[in-house]
Design a protein around this motif. Sequence first.
Motif, PDB file in Angstrom:
ATOM      1  N   GLU A 177     102.804  50.003  92.884  1.00 16.92           N
ATOM      2  CA  GLU A 177     102.092  48.985  92.358  1.00 16.92           C
ATOM      3  C   GLU A 177     102.699  48.518  90.964  1.00 16.92           C
ATOM      4  O   GLU A 177     102.796  49.411  90.182  1.00 16.92           O
ATOM      5  CB  GLU A 177     100.519  48.850  92.370  1.00 16.92           C
ATOM      6  CG  GLU A 177      99.876  47.882  91.654  1.00 16.92           C
ATOM      7  CD  GLU A 177     100.193  46.493  92.361  1.00 16.92           C
ATOM      8  OE1 GLU A 177     100.656  45.702  91.343  1.00 16.92           O
ATOM      9  OE2 GLU A 177      99.613  46.090  93.296  1.00 16.92           O
ATOM     10  N   ASP A 178     103.177  47.233  90.756  1.00 17.49           N
ATOM     11  CA  ASP A 178     103.865  47.005  89.577  1.00 17.49           C
ATOM     12  C   ASP A 178     102.874  46.513  88.722  1.00 17.49           C
ATOM     13  O   ASP A 178     103.337  46.473  87.075  1.00 17.49           O
ATOM     14  CB  ASP A 178     105.117  46.007  89.705  1.00 17.49           C
ATOM     15  CG  ASP A 178     104.691  44.656  90.383  1.00 17.49           C
ATOM     16  OD1 ASP A 178     103.339  44.480  90.991  1.00 17.49           O
ATOM     17  OD2 ASP A 178     104.889  43.701  89.828  1.00 17.49           O
ATOM     18  N   ASP A 179     101.560  46.125  88.788  1.00 12.58           N
ATOM     19  CA  ASP A 179     100.648  45.561  87.909  1.00 12.58           C
ATOM     20  C   ASP A 179     100.142  46.798  87.133  1.00 12.58           C
ATOM     21  O   ASP A 179      99.387  47.597  88.106  1.00 12.58           O
ATOM     22  CB  ASP A 179      99.674  44.776  88.664  1.00 12.58           C
ATOM     23  CG  ASP A 179      98.653  44.093  87.815  1.00 12.58           C
ATOM     24  OD1 ASP A 179      97.876  44.844  87.052  1.00 12.58           O
ATOM     25  OD2 ASP A 179      98.611  42.830  87.746  1.00 12.58           O
ATOM     26  N   ASP A 180     100.187  47.150  86.001  1.00 16.15           N
ATOM     27  CA  ASP A 180      99.676  48.213  85.188  1.00 16.15           C
ATOM     28  C   ASP A 180      98.131  48.469  85.399  1.00 16.15           C
ATOM     29  O   ASP A 180      97.636  49.463  85.640  1.00 16.15           O
ATOM     30  CB  ASP A 180      99.933  48.187  83.951  1.00 16.15           C
ATOM     31  CG  ASP A 180     101.431  48.336  83.589  1.00 16.15           C
ATOM     32  OD1 ASP A 180     102.093  48.615  84.488  1.00 16.15           O
ATOM     33  OD2 ASP A 180     101.913  47.990  82.458  1.00 16.15           O
ATOM     34  N   VAL A 181      97.274  47.352  85.291  1.00 17.22           N
ATOM     35  CA  VAL A 181      96.071  47.355  85.267  1.00 17.22           C
ATOM     36  C   VAL A 181      95.373  47.637  86.745  1.00 17.22           C
ATOM     37  O   VAL A 181      94.691  48.827  86.943  1.00 17.22           O
ATOM     38  CB  VAL A 181      95.157  46.089  85.172  1.00 17.22           C
ATOM     39  CG1 VAL A 181      93.926  45.885  85.479  1.00 17.22           C
ATOM     40  CG2 VAL A 181      95.509  45.648  83.369  1.00 17.22           C
ATOM     41  N   ILE A 182      96.128  47.057  88.014  1.00 11.52           N
ATOM     42  CA  ILE A 182      95.463  47.531  89.256  1.00 11.52           C
ATOM     43  C   ILE A 182      96.114  48.881  89.591  1.00 11.52           C
ATOM     44  O   ILE A 182      95.260  49.567  90.205  1.00 11.52           O
ATOM     45  CB  ILE A 182      96.236  46.303  90.142  1.00 11.52           C
ATOM     46  CG1 ILE A 182      95.584  45.195  90.046  1.00 11.52           C
ATOM     47  CG2 ILE A 182      96.131  46.917  91.754  1.00 11.52           C
ATOM     48  CD1 ILE A 182      96.373  43.968  90.941  1.00 11.52           C
ATOM     49  N   ARG A 183      97.331  49.356  89.219  1.00  8.56           N
ATOM     50  CA  ARG A 183      97.746  50.692  89.455  1.00  8.56           C
ATOM     51  C   ARG A 183      96.785  51.731  88.898  1.00  8.56           C
ATOM     52  O   ARG A 183      96.639  52.769  89.535  1.00  8.56           O
ATOM     53  CB  ARG A 183      99.383  50.719  88.834  1.00  8.56           C
ATOM     54  CG  ARG A 183      99.728  52.118  89.232  1.00  8.56           C
ATOM     55  CD  ARG A 183     101.200  52.173  88.858  1.00  8.56           C
ATOM     56  NE  ARG A 183     101.491  52.203  87.530  1.00  8.56           N
ATOM     57  CZ  ARG A 183     101.925  51.064  86.847  1.00  8.56           C
ATOM     58  NH1 ARG A 183     102.314  50.205  87.415  1.00  8.56           N
ATOM     59  NH2 ARG A 183     102.113  51.210  85.637  1.00  8.56           N
ATOM     60  N   GLU A 184      96.569  51.558  87.673  1.00  9.48           N
ATOM     61  CA  GLU A 184      95.792  52.435  86.940  1.00  9.48           C
ATOM     62  C   GLU A 184      94.549  52.639  87.401  1.00  9.48           C
ATOM     63  O   GLU A 184      93.684  53.726  87.506  1.00  9.48           O
ATOM     64  CB  GLU A 184      95.752  52.432  85.492  1.00  9.48           C
ATOM     65  CG  GLU A 184      96.973  52.504  84.763  1.00  9.48           C
ATOM     66  CD  GLU A 184      97.167  51.993  83.389  1.00  9.48           C
ATOM     67  OE1 GLU A 184      96.369  51.787  82.814  1.00  9.48           O
ATOM     68  OE2 GLU A 184      98.345  52.058  82.892  1.00  9.48           O
ATOM     69  N   ALA A 185      93.847  51.383  87.816  1.00 13.40           N
ATOM     70  CA  ALA A 185      92.401  51.497  87.998  1.00 13.40           C
ATOM     71  C   ALA A 185      92.304  51.892  89.666  1.00 13.40           C
ATOM     72  O   ALA A 185      91.435  52.780  89.798  1.00 13.40           O
ATOM     73  CB  ALA A 185      91.772  49.997  88.289  1.00 13.40           C
ATOM     74  N   THR A 186      93.411  51.615  90.322  1.00 11.03           N
ATOM     75  CA  THR A 186      93.219  52.037  91.747  1.00 11.03           C
ATOM     76  C   THR A 186      93.646  53.739  91.799  1.00 11.03           C
ATOM     77  O   THR A 186      92.737  54.432  92.610  1.00 11.03           O
ATOM     78  CB  THR A 186      94.322  51.399  92.309  1.00 11.03           C
ATOM     79  OG1 THR A 186      94.178  49.902  92.493  1.00 11.03           O
ATOM     80  CG2 THR A 186      94.158  51.911  94.095  1.00 11.03           C
TER      81      THR A 186
END
Length: 255
Positions: free
Chosen positions: A10-19
């Motif tokens: 996942e390239d979106d940092d926020v989505i990647r880290e939260a998930t």
Amino acid sequence: MAETHVLFVEDDDVIREATQLALERDGYAVTAVGDGLAGLEAFRADQPDIALLDVMVPGLDGVSLCRRIRDASTVPVIMLSARADSIDVVLGLEAGADDYVTKPFDGAVLVARIRAVLRRFGHASGQGMGGAYGPNGGHGGAHGGQGGYGDGGQDRPPGGGEVLRFGELEVDTEGMEVRSAGRLVSLTPTEMRLLLEFSSAPGTVLSRDRLLERVWDYGWGGDTRVVDVHVQRLRGKIGQDRIETVRGFGYKLRG
């Protein structure tokens, strides 16, 4: 039992880290990367139990990455797409993905979908991931365990351990082998489950909703495109005329 290993691209940092944090809190080991090329490298190095691939990632897009993974393995793949009506969803399924989840997604929904996919592949009972059924070594998967329907408390396949014959098509429900005109056919675990469901009721029309429930283990309404694309892929392996479309109702296996 070893932790289930998830590859998350996942390239979106926020989505990647939260998930990643949400999955780790739920007991999963997670390798999270931000582009497709890094995802391919991580897949080859880590041999994950399941891959979550965003469709629109840089370097190597999610659909192409899915194809590369499917060329080498039958590890389950879930595509993540920002639009449920996107052609990318269909392309991902045609590339070999087993399911997809629409973004933005609720963490509980994603975990439920992961669990459902892993149950289908035999991981929930402590066995390794399933490999292809057919010429490439039987059931061996990424971790060398049994795939599909094992002996560790999973549901047995429809048919109860016999060789079912439908013209030139033979389905061995015990040995988990399929032959067409005497030729061994390689199926993914999801394709095998789909064929077993059809084989349990030849000549009977099976609705898409029933197939979603029985094959994909959905306890809720799902997107019937998942069924349609997998039927298309299965036809390509066992014969285009073997599974008939009954418009407005579903599909049936010709006896």
